[in-house]
Scaffold this motif. Structure first.
Motif, short mmCIF file in Angstrom:
data_model
loop_
_atom_site.label_atom_id
_atom_site.label_comp_id
_atom_site.label_asym_id
_atom_site.label_seq_id
_atom_site.Cartn_x
_atom_site.Cartn_y
_atom_site.Cartn_z
N SER A 65 1.46 -3.22 10.44
CA SER A 65 1.51 -1.86 9.93
C SER A 65 2.48 -1.83 8.76
O SER A 65 3.29 -2.75 8.59
N THR A 66 2.41 -0.79 7.97
CA THR A 66 3.38 -0.59 6.89
C THR A 66 4.28 0.57 7.24
O THR A 66 3.97 1.40 8.09
N GLY A 67 5.41 0.64 6.56
CA GLY A 67 6.29 1.79 6.68
C GLY A 67 6.20 2.66 5.45
O GLY A 67 5.38 2.45 4.56
N GLY A 68 7.09 3.64 5.38
CA GLY A 68 7.14 4.52 4.22
C GLY A 68 5.89 5.34 4.06
O GLY A 68 5.20 5.68 5.01
N GLY A 69 5.59 5.67 2.82
CA GLY A 69 4.37 6.39 2.51
C GLY A 69 4.51 7.90 2.55
O GLY A 69 5.58 8.45 2.86
N ASN A 70 3.44 8.57 2.20
CA ASN A 70 3.39 10.02 2.25
C ASN A 70 3.11 10.49 3.67
O ASN A 70 2.54 9.76 4.48
N VAL A 71 3.48 11.72 3.96
CA VAL A 71 3.19 12.34 5.25
C VAL A 71 2.47 13.66 4.99
O VAL A 71 2.99 14.51 4.27
N PRO B 179 -6.32 0.60 7.87
CA PRO B 179 -6.26 1.58 8.96
C PRO B 179 -7.33 2.66 8.78
O PRO B 179 -7.49 3.21 7.69
N TYR B 180 -8.05 2.96 9.86
CA TYR B 180 -9.11 3.95 9.76
C TYR B 180 -8.58 5.37 9.66
O TYR B 180 -9.32 6.29 9.28
N ASN B 181 -7.29 5.58 9.97
CA ASN B 181 -6.75 6.93 10.07
C ASN B 181 -5.63 7.22 9.09
O ASN B 181 -4.89 8.19 9.27
N GLU B 182 -5.47 6.41 8.05
CA GLU B 182 -4.47 6.66 7.02
C GLU B 182 -5.11 6.49 5.64
O GLU B 182 -5.71 5.45 5.37
N ILE B 183 -5.00 7.48 4.78
CA ILE B 183 -5.39 7.28 3.39
C ILE B 183 -4.57 6.11 2.86
O ILE B 183 -3.35 6.06 3.05
N THR B 184 -5.22 5.17 2.20
CA THR B 184 -4.55 3.92 1.82
C THR B 184 -4.82 3.59 0.36
O THR B 184 -5.94 3.24 -0.01
N GLN B 185 -3.80 3.73 -0.46
CA GLN B 185 -3.89 3.27 -1.85
C GLN B 185 -3.39 1.83 -1.91
O GLN B 185 -2.28 1.53 -1.46
N LEU B 186 -4.22 0.96 -2.46
CA LEU B 186 -3.88 -0.45 -2.57
C LEU B 186 -3.06 -0.66 -3.84
O LEU B 186 -3.53 -0.39 -4.95
N VAL B 187 -1.83 -1.16 -3.67
CA VAL B 187 -0.90 -1.29 -4.79
C VAL B 187 -0.85 -2.71 -5.32
O VAL B 187 -0.89 -2.94 -6.53
N ALA B 188 -0.78 -3.70 -4.42
CA ALA B 188 -0.67 -5.09 -4.87
C ALA B 188 -1.04 -6.03 -3.73
O ALA B 188 -0.89 -5.70 -2.56
N VAL B 189 -1.52 -7.22 -4.12
CA VAL B 189 -1.79 -8.29 -3.17
C VAL B 189 -1.11 -9.55 -3.69
O VAL B 189 -1.15 -9.85 -4.88
N ARG B 190 -0.47 -10.28 -2.77
CA ARG B 190 0.18 -11.54 -3.13
C ARG B 190 -0.18 -12.60 -2.09
O ARG B 190 -0.43 -12.28 -0.92
N ALA B 191 -0.21 -13.85 -2.51
CA ALA B 191 -0.53 -14.95 -1.60
C ALA B 191 0.10 -16.22 -2.14
O ALA B 191 0.48 -16.31 -3.31
N THR C 97 0.84 -1.20 0.00
CA THR C 97 0.00 0.00 0.00
C THR C 97 0.88 1.25 0.00
O THR C 97 2.03 1.22 0.43
N LEU C 98 0.30 2.31 -0.47
CA LEU C 98 0.91 3.64 -0.33
C LEU C 98 0.01 4.43 0.60
O LEU C 98 -1.11 4.80 0.25
N ARG C 99 0.49 4.64 1.80
CA ARG C 99 -0.33 5.33 2.80
C ARG C 99 -0.03 6.83 2.80
O ARG C 99 1.03 7.28 2.33
N THR C 100 -0.96 7.59 3.33
CA THR C 100 -0.72 8.99 3.67
C THR C 100 -1.04 9.14 5.15
O THR C 100 -2.19 8.99 5.57
N LYS C 101 0.00 9.39 5.91
CA LYS C 101 -0.09 9.46 7.37
C LYS C 101 -0.11 10.91 7.82
O LYS C 101 0.59 11.75 7.27
N MET C 102 -0.90 11.19 8.85
CA MET C 102 -1.01 12.54 9.40
C MET C 102 0.14 12.80 10.38
O MET C 102 0.56 11.91 11.12
N ALA C 103 0.63 14.05 10.39
CA ALA C 103 1.59 14.51 11.39
C ALA C 103 1.29 15.98 11.68
O ALA C 103 0.75 16.69 10.83
N TYR C 104 1.62 16.39 12.89
CA TYR C 104 1.33 17.75 13.32
C TYR C 104 2.61 18.46 13.75
O TYR C 104 3.43 17.89 14.48
N VAL C 105 2.78 19.69 13.27
CA VAL C 105 3.95 20.50 13.63
C VAL C 105 3.99 20.69 15.15
O VAL C 105 3.00 21.07 15.77
#
Length: 409
Positions: free
Chosen positions: A114-120, A157-169, A83-91
């Motif tokens: 959880s995932t790492g990386g992503g947009n902030v 996650p209810y609090n991160e914008i989540t773009q689904l990129v790929a699924v593998r199994a 996934t490519l997430r967008t996570k919130m942060a506050y100054v």
């Protein structure tokens, strides 16, 4: 079972896993799905509604996938999700915890990750400005799933914008057929969205749906429960067997309207829903207990005094004397909602009212106070979900007899 994620390497996949076609048929809980350059972006308001507002807060809230999950049947024992997430942060504030993915197998929560990386998305609450710092996709990996065919859900996650990129199994995956459980469509504020719940399956609506045997579509929109006509039309047009609307706190937070506008707006909102669902149970939920706004109008404002210590709180900036001019408080809203439902119920026997203080009241506040004066904590979400399931799905409730035990055939 141990979830694993790689914060540094980016998605690439474990060797020998099958790439699963990423289609909308795997998704539940979204009213719309947008194809982006990265993959699929679930939306909780349809494109027509999104075209009718330019509010950044609502855009953020509806694209955070509260209640949205991947649902499939498989014999796989390992599943990976990029996934490519967008996570919130506050100054000026400590870093917020990563969003949580819940893995549910045959109706039982068995792992989290959880995932790492992503947009902030970096927000300066003092100035109201925001900027997005781009990042790369990350991977959450669940290994050691039970052998054999099973129903799997991955709640986003209810609090991160989540773009689904790929699924593998490591085995084929197919969409899970509908179980015949009733679809419950709920609209509310950030409390319904998830606020400080521990994970996506433990927000109070998700927990209540699980206990009640219903399929949740969550239109809890942080800051966005404002009686907007486009939200009412989205509810009108969505497939649903059970409906509920939790009204009040955001109208006070935003100091959006006066009592003169509130009453016809509620009627109009309910009228619109009834156009698409004339006989379905429709439950109106009044505000839960919130001391700062029980008798004091809004708007709400952040209190930055302890922000550096991670203790952002909110305060009411109105005056109780302004109620005489029609300003809304939670007590005023509860009284007016009760009057409206009594009036309408004479011609609408499937319309019901639940006083929000039955979910969280003054005694609950004494035991489980609101950490920031507005939003409940994880323990309170659990209490509210259990109470709603008993009050709404239990004997004599608005949704009584509608649900089915999770996993029932």
């Amino acid at each position: 079972m141990t979830p694993q994620h790689d914060d540094t390497a980016g998605p690439g996949g474990t060797p020998n896993l099958l790439t699963v076609p990423l289609t909308e048929s795997l998704l539940r809980g979204a009213l719309d799905v947008e194809r982006t350059a990265h993959g699929l972006l679930p939306h909780r308001l349809p494109a027509r509604a999104r075209a009718q507002f330019a509010d950044a807060q609502l855009s953020l809230a509806e694209s955070q996938p509260s209640g949205v999950r991947l649902v499939f049947r498989t014999r796989a024992t390992t599943v990976e999700l990029d996934t490519l997430r967008t996570k919130m942060a506050y100054v000026g504030a400590p870093e917020r915890p990563d969003g949580v993915y819940d893995l549910v197998v045959d109706g039982r929560l068995v792992a989290q990750g959880s995932t790492g990386g992503g947009n902030v998305l970096l927000v300066d609450m003092a100035s109201g400005s925001a900027e997005t710092k781009p990042g790369e996709p990350g991977t959450v990996r669940f290994a050691g799933l039970p052998e054999g065919a099973k129903d799997v859900e991955i709640w986003l996650p209810y609090n991160e914008i989540t773009q689904l990129v790929a699924v593998r199994a490591d085995a084929p995956v197919e969409p899970r057929p509908a179980r015949g459980a009733p679809v419950w469509l709920h609209h509310g504020s950030s409390i319904s969205h998830g606020s400080n719940a521990a994970s996506p399956t433990s927000t109070w609506p998700a927990l209540a749906a699980s206990l009640g045997g219903a399929e949740l579509v969550n239109l809890g929109l942080g800051g966005g429960a404002l009686l907007d006509p486009f939200t009412a039309r989205a509810m009108r047009d969505a497939a649903a067997d059970l409906l509920s609307v939790k009204i009040g706190i955001n109208l006070v937070n935003a100091d959006l309207m006066r009592l003169r506008a509130f009453t016809p707006a509620v009627h109009g909102f309910l009228d619109t829903i009834r156009e698409g669902h004339p006989t379905a149970p429709l439950l109106v939920i009044s505000p839960t207990f919130c001391p700062i706004h029980e008798d004091t109008p809004g708007p709400s404002a952040p209190d930055f005094e302890n922000l550096s210590g991670g203790q952002l709180q909110f305060k009411a900036t109105g005056s109780p004397a302004e109620r005489s001019a029609g300003k809304l408080t939670l007590r005023v809203i509860r009284e007016e909602l009760a009057r409206i439902v009594r009036q309408r119920a004479a011609g609408d026997p499937r319309l019901f009212l639940l006083d929000g203080r039955e979910l969280y009241g003054e005694a609950d506040f004494a035991e489980l106070p609101l950490p920031d004066q507005l939003h409940p904590d994880a323990a309170t979400h659990r209490r509210m979900g259990e109470r709603f399931a008993a009050l709404a799905f239990g004997p004599g409730g608005a949704f009584a007899g509608a649900g089915r035990p999770v996993g029932a055939e």
